[in-house]
Design an enzyme around this catalytic site. Structure first.
Site, PDB file in Angstrom:
ATOM      1  N   ARG A  33       0.820  -1.217   0.000  1.00 14.11           N
ATOM      2  CA  ARG A  33       0.000   0.000   0.000  1.00 14.11           C
ATOM      3  C   ARG A  33       0.852   1.264   0.000  1.00 14.11           C
ATOM      4  O   ARG A  33       0.496   2.272   0.609  1.00 14.11           O
ATOM      5  CB  ARG A  33      -0.971   0.024   1.188  1.00 14.11           C
ATOM      6  CG  ARG A  33      -2.071  -1.014   1.116  1.00 14.11           C
ATOM      7  CD  ARG A  33      -3.131  -0.742   2.177  1.00 14.11           C
ATOM      8  NE  ARG A  33      -3.984  -1.912   2.363  1.00 14.11           N
ATOM      9  CZ  ARG A  33      -4.487  -2.304   3.528  1.00 14.11           C
ATOM     10  NH1 ARG A  33      -4.226  -1.612   4.633  1.00 14.11           N
ATOM     11  NH2 ARG A  33      -5.253  -3.359   3.620  1.00 14.11           N
ATOM     12  N   ARG A  37      -3.558   6.114   0.761  1.00 10.53           N
ATOM     13  CA  ARG A  37      -4.221   7.133   1.553  1.00 10.53           C
ATOM     14  C   ARG A  37      -3.322   7.986   2.426  1.00 10.53           C
ATOM     15  O   ARG A  37      -3.731   9.057   2.857  1.00 10.53           O
ATOM     16  CB  ARG A  37      -5.291   6.468   2.433  1.00 10.53           C
ATOM     17  CG  ARG A  37      -6.432   5.872   1.644  1.00 10.53           C
ATOM     18  CD  ARG A  37      -7.343   5.032   2.523  1.00 10.53           C
ATOM     19  NE  ARG A  37      -6.681   3.824   2.980  1.00 10.53           N
ATOM     20  CZ  ARG A  37      -7.220   2.966   3.845  1.00 10.53           C
ATOM     21  NH1 ARG A  37      -8.404   3.207   4.360  1.00 10.53           N
ATOM     22  NH2 ARG A  37      -6.575   1.878   4.205  1.00 10.53           N
ATOM     23  N   ARG A  46      -8.433  11.650  -4.761  1.00 12.62           N
ATOM     24  CA  ARG A  46      -9.654  11.021  -4.264  1.00 12.62           C
ATOM     25  C   ARG A  46     -10.768  12.032  -4.005  1.00 12.62           C
ATOM     26  O   ARG A  46     -11.942  11.658  -3.936  1.00 12.62           O
ATOM     27  CB  ARG A  46      -9.366  10.233  -2.980  1.00 12.62           C
ATOM     28  CG  ARG A  46      -8.770   8.852  -3.211  1.00 12.62           C
ATOM     29  CD  ARG A  46      -9.662   7.945  -4.051  1.00 12.62           C
ATOM     30  NE  ARG A  46     -11.024   7.885  -3.556  1.00 12.62           N
ATOM     31  CZ  ARG A  46     -11.440   7.036  -2.630  1.00 12.62           C
ATOM     32  NH1 ARG A  46     -10.598   6.181  -2.097  1.00 12.62           N
ATOM     33  NH2 ARG A  46     -12.687   7.031  -2.244  1.00 12.62           N
ATOM     34  N   ASP A  82      -7.037  -2.825  -6.734  1.00  7.91           N
ATOM     35  CA  ASP A  82      -7.605  -3.470  -5.555  1.00  7.91           C
ATOM     36  C   ASP A  82      -7.838  -4.928  -5.935  1.00  7.91           C
ATOM     37  O   ASP A  82      -7.969  -5.256  -7.126  1.00  7.91           O
ATOM     38  CB  ASP A  82      -8.920  -2.798  -5.144  1.00  7.91           C
ATOM     39  CG  ASP A  82      -9.399  -3.257  -3.775  1.00  7.91           C
ATOM     40  OD1 ASP A  82      -9.000  -2.650  -2.769  1.00  7.91           O
ATOM     41  OD2 ASP A  82     -10.161  -4.243  -3.708  1.00  7.91           O
ATOM     42  N   TYR A 160     -14.971 -12.282   0.791  1.00  2.00           N
ATOM     43  CA  TYR A 160     -15.676 -11.046   0.464  1.00  2.00           C
ATOM     44  C   TYR A 160     -16.980 -11.338  -0.277  1.00  2.00           C
ATOM     45  O   TYR A 160     -18.012 -10.708  -0.029  1.00  2.00           O
ATOM     46  CB  TYR A 160     -14.794 -10.136  -0.392  1.00  2.00           C
ATOM     47  CG  TYR A 160     -13.745  -9.390   0.380  1.00  2.00           C
ATOM     48  CD1 TYR A 160     -14.076  -8.287   1.154  1.00  2.00           C
ATOM     49  CD2 TYR A 160     -12.405  -9.774   0.333  1.00  2.00           C
ATOM     50  CE1 TYR A 160     -13.110  -7.581   1.858  1.00  2.00           C
ATOM     51  CE2 TYR A 160     -11.433  -9.079   1.033  1.00  2.00           C
ATOM     52  CZ  TYR A 160     -11.794  -7.983   1.796  1.00  2.00           C
ATOM     53  OH  TYR A 160     -10.831  -7.296   2.501  1.00  2.00           O
TER      54      TYR A 160
END
Length: 353
Positions: A33, A37, A46, A82, A160
């Site tokens: 990652r 973010r 974003r 992702d 998921y």
């Protein structure tokens, strides 16, 4: 996208050399990652684009992927994407809800739901990511910075798809697995088909290496259930993906109780979390096999004196052996200070050059 899938027998980049246990002029470093973010540049994007919009745009995904390479001098770029978008092509309805994470509005509840899932080729469903890899390859070729493609492992994607999102106890997933073993086998078989095709397509698009994220099997299952319900499908996936001709990294989170079993499923490089000291984990895997990891990502929230101590501990346990890629043991968290990332990369390079 006709870039060759195989790489030179003697690569020059430290990352690719480490993936083959070849000597390097410094320990290569990249971070799970690393594009995301914690970076102000990413947060600015974003504000104008959803996560899925970024993933589906080759230009925007490539821009995000390059941000940490340009800012910190990472030794590899992982394509910004992702693990869940391939599920959309199979027929599941995915959205990312602010503050709640991924949500699937039509999760698998019955065996019939498994049979309705499609297995379309990645060239039809994942054009954004494949296009981003091609752009990154062209941009980074002259810098000798490899591009890493990735995908999720069958159990993680199945969880998921069944839970409808993230889960703390995986109760629905395990109930389905135990009560409908035939449908479970069909589900994971379809996921193997889709993910193997996707990974091979990423190599054809120009990825120099591939990583498979098995994020939740180790958190959900004990050793016997892993060996019975997960390992055969992971072995099938890695057997298919080896045709890519590039290094493949297996990363299984939380499998310290059966690390060797998970590593034996396949792959060239074993990603390690932070649950075991690096030297102990590497010994279990075998020192003849390259490893990646295993700094606790929470260490980057600490003051520099503590972070540096932990970085040096990992490097000390690696003991200069060929085949070590410095990384965190799971993804960077959004609160990660940018300056700590910068200092980490510089320190690893200076300490090992």
């Amino acid at each position: 996208m006709t870039a060759p899938t195989g790489e030179a027998a003697e690569p020059t980049s430290p990352f690719l050399r480490a993936c083959r246990s070849l000597p390097t002029d410094r320990t290569p470093v990249w971070l799970l990652r690393q594009a995301g973010r914690y970076l102000p540049e990413y947060r600015a994007l974003r504000e104008r684009h959803s996560l899925l919009d970024l993933v589906r745009s080759p230009e925007l995904a490539a821009e995000v992927s390059l941000q940490p390479v340009d800012a910190f001098g990472m030794d590899a770029a992982i394509v910004f994407s992702d693990i869940l978008p391939p599920l959309v092509g199979m027929g599941l309805e995915l959205e990312f809800v602010k503050g709640d994470g991924p949500r699937i509005s039509n999760p698998i509840e019955r065996t019939r739901d498994v049979d309705l899932l499609g297995t379309p080729p990645a060239e039809e469903t994942m054009q954004g990511t494949l296009g981003a890899i091609a752009l990154l390859r062209r941009e980074l070729e002259s810098r000798d910075v490899p591009v890493i493609g990735f995908a999720g492992a069958p159990f993680t994607l199945a969880s998921y798809a069944i839970e409808g999102g993230s889960s703390k106890d995986f109760a629905r997933t395990k109930a389905f697995m135990l009560s409908e073993p035939a449908a479970w086998k069909r589900l994971l078989g379809k996921l193997v088909t889709v993910q193997a095709d996707y990974l091979l397509a990423q190599a054809r698009a120009g990825a120099h290496a591939l990583q498979v994220f098995d994020s939740w099997a180790g958190r959900a299952l004990g050793r016997e259930d892993y060996l019975r319900y997960v390992a055969p499908h992971n072995r099938e996936l890695f057997a298919k993906v080896c045709a890519a001709g590039v290094p493949v990294i297996i990363f299984s989170l939380g499998v310290s109780a059966y690390l060797r079993d998970a590593a034996d499923c396949g792959g060239d490089v074993v990603g390690l979390d932070w649950q075991l000291p690096l030297d102990e984990a590497w010994e279990r895997v075998g020192f003849d096999r390259p490893v990646q990891g295993n700094l606790d990502p929470a260490a980057l929230l600490a003051p520099w004196r503590e972070l540096r101590f932990r970085i040096d501990d990992v490097l000390g346990r690696a003991a200069g052996r060929p085949g070590h890629v410095f990384n965190v043991g799971h993804g960077l968290v959004p609160q990660t200070p940018v300056e700590n990332v910068r200092r980490l990369v510089a320190h690893v390079h200076e300490r090992t050059a």
